[in-house]
Design an enzyme around this catalytic site. Structure first.
Site, short mmCIF file in Angstrom:
data_model
loop_
_atom_site.label_atom_id
_atom_site.label_comp_id
_atom_site.label_asym_id
_atom_site.label_seq_id
_atom_site.Cartn_x
_atom_site.Cartn_y
_atom_site.Cartn_z
N GLU A 137 -5.08 3.68 6.37
CA GLU A 137 -4.77 3.54 4.95
C GLU A 137 -5.23 4.76 4.12
O GLU A 137 -4.46 5.27 3.31
CB GLU A 137 -5.37 2.24 4.40
CG GLU A 137 -4.94 1.98 2.96
CD GLU A 137 -5.60 0.76 2.34
OE1 GLU A 137 -5.59 -0.31 2.96
OE2 GLU A 137 -6.13 0.90 1.22
N ARG A 178 0.82 -1.24 0.00
CA ARG A 178 0.00 0.00 0.00
C ARG A 178 0.85 1.28 0.00
O ARG A 178 0.37 2.36 0.33
CB ARG A 178 -0.96 0.07 1.20
CG ARG A 178 -2.04 -0.95 1.23
CD ARG A 178 -2.94 -0.96 0.02
NE ARG A 178 -3.71 -2.16 0.05
CZ ARG A 178 -3.29 -3.33 -0.49
NH1 ARG A 178 -2.17 -3.40 -1.16
NH2 ARG A 178 -4.03 -4.38 -0.41
N SER A 233 -10.60 -0.69 3.15
CA SER A 233 -9.98 -1.00 4.44
C SER A 233 -9.43 0.27 5.05
O SER A 233 -8.69 1.01 4.39
CB SER A 233 -8.84 -2.00 4.26
OG SER A 233 -9.36 -3.22 3.81
#
Ligand SMILES: Cc1cc2nc3c(=O)[nH]c(=O)nc-3n(C[C@H](O)[C@H](O)[C@H](O)COP(=O)(O)OP(=O)(O)OC[C@H]3O[C@@H](n4cnc5c(N)ncnc54)[C@H](O)[C@@H]3O)c2cc1C
Length: 329
Positions: free
Chosen positions: A324, A147, A223
């Site tokens: 995130e 990520r 998420s």
């Protein structure tokens, strides 16, 4: 998420020339600049953004060789997946159903169900705001990690992505690494790319991870927390807090001496289960990692819930969770 205030200035750019004009305008007028794709991985503060928001809308998908596609940063990601699958090109079929634009995917190194864009991106074309020119960054230069990338971690804000080049596998077999996906096709002959993409969308839908009109569980940023990566040695402490042995904890190898723990497991074992939260902001009823706007939530509500979860997990397991989505404003 449907939260957050306005941008002071806003424009859409549809060509590389317009990118240059927008960047120059912000510089000349001393305005901060934020590059917007589809807005699906953002948490925008209630006061909004005091500067120029540039929405990237460069279009076009062009074939550049065997399995090679050049894609404009403003193309819709999920429509691109459909296009690749229809062309019998393998490599992105497990990433079906992820909302957002093409340009956002290398930035966030998007991944799901056993695939990550880092595996198939060959190069990224971008405007380098520091040098004031367009540059082409090959995969290694993009420094993709879980990520993370050059674009969001090493040099955040420096590049405006305008085009992404993919190298996909012609007539390739689909990727079936993810257990839930494997189970769907057990005992059957190898599924087609299209069947895998449809299965992924079905799984996503069942978890509220597909954008569906009227499904408040999908009013999220996907998420909300990353899966924390830890030293193997630290696992004893987490296991002791959980009242189990280190090898009894769910985990994935994450390189030399390190493991990745599922953030969802940490939340659940710290009491933050599906449906948690009394107010307008709460945990999705179908996915522990998605914080949702149930209707009328503000960014402050989402941030309060975030802080409560981060604190709770830290107190219970001594693990620090990282957000995130990108905070704007
Ligand atoms: C329901 C749902 C499910 C999701 N599931 C997943 C999933 O399974 N896996 C996953 O990885 N993500 C998932 N996400 C998160 C999100 O879809 C991805 O991160 C997506 O790639 C973000 O793209 P975007 O265009 O919407 O980016 P935005 O949200 O607009 O921006 C995200 C970041 O990228 C930057 N950016 C965007 N475009 C450009 C550009 N052209 N140039 C430079 N910087 C740019 C922005 O400045 C910002 O920092 C999900 C989100 C939702 C809402």
């Amino acid at each position: 998420m449907g939260v957050g205030g306005p941008a002071r200035y806003f424009c859409e750019v549809r060509s590389e020339e317009e990118v240059v004009v927008a960047v120059a305008w912000a510089k000349k007028h001393g305005q901060r600049l934020f590059v917007l794709g589809g807005g699906s991985n953002l948490l925008v503060r209630d006061a909004g953004f005091d500067g120029l928001v540039v929405r990237v809308d460069l279009r076009g998908i062009e074939v550049c060789g065997d399995g090679c596609l050049n894609v404009g940063a403003g193309e819709n990601w999920d429509a691109f997946v459909d296009r690749a699958v229809a062309m019998d090109l393998a490599g992105v079929e497990c990433l079906a159903g992820i909302p957002g634009s093409m340009g956002g995917t290398p930035v966030q190194n998007v991944g799901a169900y056993g695939q990550e864009v880092a595996e198939t991106i060959e190069e990224v074309r971008a405007f380098d705001r520091m040098k004031g020119e367009f540059v082409v960054l090959v995969r290694a230069a993009c420094r993709f990690r879980y990520r993370e990338s050059l674009f969001n971690s090493d040099e955040p804000g420096r590049y405006v992505v305008t085009q992404v080049r993919f190298r996909l596998r012609k007539e390739g077999v689909p990727t079936l690494r993810y257990a839930e996906l494997q189970r769907r096709f057990t005992g059957r002959q190898m599924p087609t790319l299209k069947e895998v993409a449809s299965a992924v969308r079905e799984i996503r839908r069942s978890k509220g991870m597909l954008l569906v009109e009227g499904d408040s569980d999908s009013r999220s940023a996907g998420s909300f927390f990353k899966n924390p990566v830890m030293e193997v040695g630290d696992m004893e402490r987490v296991a002791a807090a959980a009242g189990t042995e280190a090898d009894g904890l769910p985990q994935w190898p994450a390189g030399e001496g390190r493991v990745k723990l599922p953030a969802a497991w940490l939340l659940e074992h710290a009491g933050f289960v599906k449906g948690y939260g009394e107010g307008a902001a709460g945990i999705s009823t179908r996915h522990t990692l998605a914080l949702t706007n149930r209707g009328g939530a503000t960014c402050a509500d989402i941030e309060r819930l975030q802080d409560e979860i981060v604190r709770g997990v830290r107190e219970r397991f001594g693990v620090r969770l990282e957000r995130e989505p990108v905070l704007v404003g």
